[in-house]
Design a protein around this motif. Structure first.
Motif, short mmCIF file in Angstrom:
data_model
loop_
_atom_site.label_atom_id
_atom_site.label_comp_id
_atom_site.label_asym_id
_atom_site.label_seq_id
_atom_site.Cartn_x
_atom_site.Cartn_y
_atom_site.Cartn_z
N ARG A 193 0.85 -1.18 0.00
CA ARG A 193 0.00 0.00 0.00
C ARG A 193 0.88 1.22 0.00
O ARG A 193 1.64 1.44 0.92
CB ARG A 193 -0.92 0.00 1.24
N ARG A 194 0.81 2.03 -1.00
CA ARG A 194 1.60 3.25 -1.09
C ARG A 194 0.64 4.42 -1.23
O ARG A 194 -0.31 4.39 -2.00
CB ARG A 194 2.54 3.20 -2.28
N GLY B 120 10.00 14.22 0.39
CA GLY B 120 8.65 13.70 0.58
C GLY B 120 8.28 13.53 2.04
O GLY B 120 9.13 13.36 2.92
N ALA B 121 6.98 13.57 2.30
CA ALA B 121 6.43 13.40 3.64
C ALA B 121 5.75 12.04 3.75
O ALA B 121 4.95 11.68 2.88
CB ALA B 121 5.41 14.50 3.93
N PRO B 122 6.04 11.26 4.79
CA PRO B 122 5.22 10.06 5.02
C PRO B 122 3.77 10.49 5.22
O PRO B 122 3.50 11.44 5.97
CB PRO B 122 5.81 9.47 6.31
N PRO C 265 4.17 13.21 -1.22
CA PRO C 265 4.26 12.02 -0.38
C PRO C 265 5.59 11.28 -0.56
O PRO C 265 6.11 11.17 -1.67
CB PRO C 265 3.10 11.15 -0.88
N MET C 266 6.12 10.78 0.53
CA MET C 266 7.28 9.90 0.48
C MET C 266 6.82 8.52 0.01
O MET C 266 5.70 8.10 0.30
CB MET C 266 7.91 9.81 1.87
N ASP C 267 7.68 7.84 -0.69
CA ASP C 267 7.38 6.49 -1.15
C ASP C 267 7.59 5.53 0.02
O ASP C 267 8.72 5.08 0.27
CB ASP C 267 8.29 6.13 -2.33
N VAL C 268 6.52 5.24 0.74
CA VAL C 268 6.59 4.42 1.96
C VAL C 268 5.84 3.12 1.74
O VAL C 268 4.71 3.12 1.23
CB VAL C 268 5.98 5.17 3.16
N ASP C 269 6.45 2.02 2.12
CA ASP C 269 5.78 0.73 2.08
C ASP C 269 5.27 0.41 3.49
O ASP C 269 6.03 -0.03 4.36
CB ASP C 269 6.73 -0.36 1.60
N TRP C 270 4.00 0.66 3.71
CA TRP C 270 3.44 0.49 5.05
C TRP C 270 3.34 -0.98 5.46
O TRP C 270 3.28 -1.29 6.65
CB TRP C 270 2.08 1.19 5.14
N ASP C 271 3.30 -1.88 4.47
CA ASP C 271 3.31 -3.31 4.82
C ASP C 271 4.64 -3.70 5.45
O ASP C 271 4.68 -4.45 6.42
CB ASP C 271 3.06 -4.15 3.57
#
Length: 352
Positions: free
Chosen positions: A3-4, A264-266, A325-331
């Motif tokens: 989920r990004r 980018g921001a989370p 947005p920062m490219d964050v992998d929340w998984d």
């Protein structure tokens, strides 16, 4: 599934499908329609008290049978999860209002949350809700750099996350105590994950956080403590969520500004859930009300919220927001956050 949170999708969801979007409140069953008197609703909330007070006043105005029967306990999102875990055998709360996607997902997995089928769910992007209806994203929270704008001119404020570990900011940074805060856990975990995409090697992130710790003069016990110390210039920099920075700046006239980090921001999905074993009917009514379209528009305009469901008109501040947005992998973060924060708390905090 990875989920990004992406700008085009996150902000696009605010205006997509506006025609025919219902508020959902017409379908919420009023407790007044039954013979039973309304039961007390206990809400565990990580929302700012200004927001919770406003919403509860609006809720009671619509549902007067709940006057004096809504109790809100404000605490950190992680504290909500831990309290709910501790009370699993004897639930005391009804609503969890204000929790990160990771925290709410943990609560769902552990059997702490009640599955619902609210009327607004069909309007919501699948990325912003639990597939089984156990939690629903309410708002999107960008995490940014916060600074005291009386002490630091805007053109001298840090421009990106790596600027915070510059030795020139030694003893200038105050951080909300990380372990108890869903917001800070997410920020710190994002700093680790950006340096280890699959989470397999957190060491570069730990090294980065150690440098940040070396510049940190204090860890504030709670958000109020953070705001007071920042306003008194006991520290002049922090990392925090955009909504609360704007709230404190605009409504409380605190000397706070923010920087949207260049890299980018989370962006957190922050949501709400009904707690299993609580007043489920009251929780359903309260949660339906939270997604009333009129209330969502007011919260966006006056309380700087980015809603996770469409609203009819964006306030000017949101339309002009240059969100990156920062490219964050929340998984990856959900899988590793507990281990990472435990290590930070034991091996890095106050040791930089």
């Amino acid at each position: 599934m990875r989920r990004r949170v992406a700008l085009t999708l996150a902000l696009g969801s605010l205006v997509a499908g506006l025609a025919g979007c219902g508020s959902g409140d017409d379908e919420a069953a009023s407790p007044g329609s039954t013979a039973k008197p309304a039961e007390k609703i206990v809400v565990y909330s990580a929302r700012d008290k200004k927001v919770t007070d406003f919403v509860v006043d609006q809720f009671v105005a619509k549902y007067p049978e709940y006057k004096g029967k809504v109790e809100v306990l404000n605490m950190g999102a992680q504290e909500v999860l831990e309290r709910t875990r501790a009370e699993k055998a004897n639930p005391q709360g009804s609503v969890w209002w204000g929790g990160t996607q990771q925290g709410l997902s943990a609560g769902a997995t552990e059997g702490l949350l009640e599955a619902l089928q609210p009327s607004f769910a069909a309007q919501m992007d699948a990325r912003y809700k639990d597939a089984q209806g156990r939690w629903f994203g309410e708002i999107l929270l960008p995490e940014v750099i916060m600074y005291n704008n009386k002490a630091i001119p805007a053109d001298q404020a840090p421009k990106d996350w790596d600027d915070l570990i510059d030795p020139k900011w030694k003893d200038k940074i105050i951080i909300r105590d990380v372990a108890a805060s869903g917001t800070m856990r997410s920020i710190y975990a994002s700093m680790i994950q950006r340096l280890s995409k699959d989470g397999s090697n957190p060491q570069p992130g730990y090294d980065w956080l150690r440098k940040l710790d070396a510049n940190t003069v204090d860890y504030a016990a709670n958000p109020t403590d953070l705001y007071v110390k920042m306003s008194r210039e006991q520290g002049v920099l922090s990392a925090w969520n955009l909504q609360d920075i704007l709230l404190q700046s605009e409504q409380s006239k605190m000397p706070f500004g923010y920087v949207m980090p260049a890299s980018g921001a989370p962006v957190l999905v922050d949501g709400v859930a009904a707690l299993k074993g609580g007043n489920t009917e009251g929780a359903k009514t309260f949660i339906e009300f939270l997604f009333d379209s009129g209330l969502r528009s007011k919260l966006a305009k006056d309380f700087f919220q980015i809603p996770a469901v469409p609203i009819s008109e964006q306030p000017q501040w949101l339309a002009n927001l240059n969100l990156k947005p920062m490219d964050v992998d929340w998984d990856v973060i959900a899988k590793n956050e507990t281990q990472w924060i435990t290590h930070w708390n034991a091996e890095i905090k106050n040791k930089g």
